[in-house]
Design a protein around this motif. Structure first.
Motif, PDB file in Angstrom:
ATOM      1  N   HIS A  39       0.474  -1.494   0.239  1.00 29.93           N
ATOM      2  CA  HIS A  39      -0.188  -0.231  -0.132  1.00 29.93           C
ATOM      3  C   HIS A  39       0.952   1.365   0.057  1.00 29.93           C
ATOM      4  CE1 HIS A  39       0.710  -0.331   4.633  1.00 29.93           C
ATOM      5  NE2 HIS A  39       0.991   0.340   4.201  1.00 29.93           N
TER       6      HIS A  39
ATOM      7  N   ALA B  38       0.576   6.087   0.610  1.00 30.49           N
ATOM      8  CA  ALA B  38       0.190   7.413   0.191  1.00 30.49           C
ATOM      9  C   ALA B  38      -0.671   7.847  -0.899  1.00 30.49           C
ATOM     10  CB  ALA B  38       0.319   8.334   0.983  1.00 30.49           C
TER      11      ALA B  38
ATOM     12  N   THR C 117      -4.630   9.508  -1.336  1.00 32.58           N
ATOM     13  CA  THR C 117      -5.314   9.020   0.092  1.00 32.58           C
ATOM     14  C   THR C 117      -4.951   7.409  -0.452  1.00 32.58           C
ATOM     15  OG1 THR C 117      -7.099   7.274  -0.439  1.00 32.58           O
ATOM     16  CG2 THR C 117      -6.253   8.118  -2.566  1.00 32.58           C
ATOM     17  N   ARG C 118      -4.773   6.310   0.668  1.00 29.72           N
ATOM     18  CA  ARG C 118      -4.028   4.967   0.799  1.00 29.72           C
ATOM     19  C   ARG C 118      -4.812   4.100  -0.357  1.00 29.72           C
ATOM     20  NH1 ARG C 118      -2.474   2.998   6.210  1.00 29.72           N
ATOM     21  NH2 ARG C 118      -1.365   4.937   6.197  1.00 29.72           N
TER      22      ARG C 118
ATOM     23  N   SER D  16      -1.473  -0.350  -9.124  1.00 34.02           N
ATOM     24  CA  SER D  16      -2.657  -0.217  -8.375  1.00 34.02           C
ATOM     25  C   SER D  16      -3.967  -0.537  -8.744  1.00 34.02           C
ATOM     26  CB  SER D  16      -2.825   0.665  -7.213  1.00 34.02           C
ATOM     27  OG  SER D  16      -4.171   0.896  -6.651  1.00 34.02           O
TER      28      SER D  16
ATOM     29  N   GLU E 162       6.795   1.954   5.598  1.00 39.30           N
ATOM     30  CA  GLU E 162       6.284   2.676   6.650  1.00 39.30           C
ATOM     31  C   GLU E 162       6.877   2.694   7.818  1.00 39.30           C
ATOM     32  OE1 GLU E 162       2.483   2.386   7.645  1.00 39.30           O
ATOM     33  OE2 GLU E 162       2.324   3.744   4.685  1.00 39.30           O
TER      34      GLU E 162
END
Length: 159
Positions: A29, A31, A45-46, A59, A83
């Motif tokens: 994932h 941003a 948004t993610r 994506s 992260e």
């Protein structure tokens, strides 16, 4: 810059290239930053993310989402990948900001690849409102932790 200031960006080296490629390869994932289609205001948004077979991020996004409309109006975008770890200061963990251009990818041809890396998408992959998007990097900024900043070209990110 004045004489007292030094450039905080280090020369790009093989270690920085490898770290940036690893962040892309392991991300599931990110941003996504876009400019809102109606106002031009920044919007984040993610999204789910996987590396394509060529290492370029992919994506699956819904055409019903506001970020899809924003990308259609202006395909220039940014992805923040990486992260914080479970411990310590979040600013000490590596992260990569990609400046990229969003473009349609072949959803049918890449289905098996995408689902092998993001199996939960099997629930909605074939929905007609979902499209596969490829984020072709223009350049990137890598922050490998305090004092470890690098500027990378698209060529630096290629596997």
């Amino acid at each position: 810059m004045t004489e007292r200031q030094t450039d905080p960006i280090r020369p790009t080296d093989d270690e920085a290239r490898a770290l940036a490629r690893d962040l892309i390869a392991t991300a599931r994932h990110a941003a996504l930053g876009v400019s809102a289609a109606d106002t031009g205001a920044p919007m984040v948004t993610r999204i789910a993310l996987v590396p394509g077979p060529d290492g370029v991020p992919l994506s699956l996004i819904s055409t019903l989402s506001s970020h899809t409309g924003a990308l259609q109006a202006n395909p220039a975008c940014s992805l923040l990948i990486g992260e914080p770890g479970p411990r310590g200061d979040p600013l000490t963990h590596p992260r990569l900001t990609l400046q990229a251009r969003a473009e349609a990818a072949d959803k049918s041809a890449l289905k098996d690849h995408y689902l092998s890396l993001y199996p939960k998408a099997r629930l909605y992959y074939d929905f007609s409102d979902f499209q596969l998007v490829r984020f072709t990097p223009d350049m990137a900024l890598l922050n490998g932790g305090f004092g470890r900043a690098y500027r990378l070209s698209a060529a630096d990110l290629a596997p």
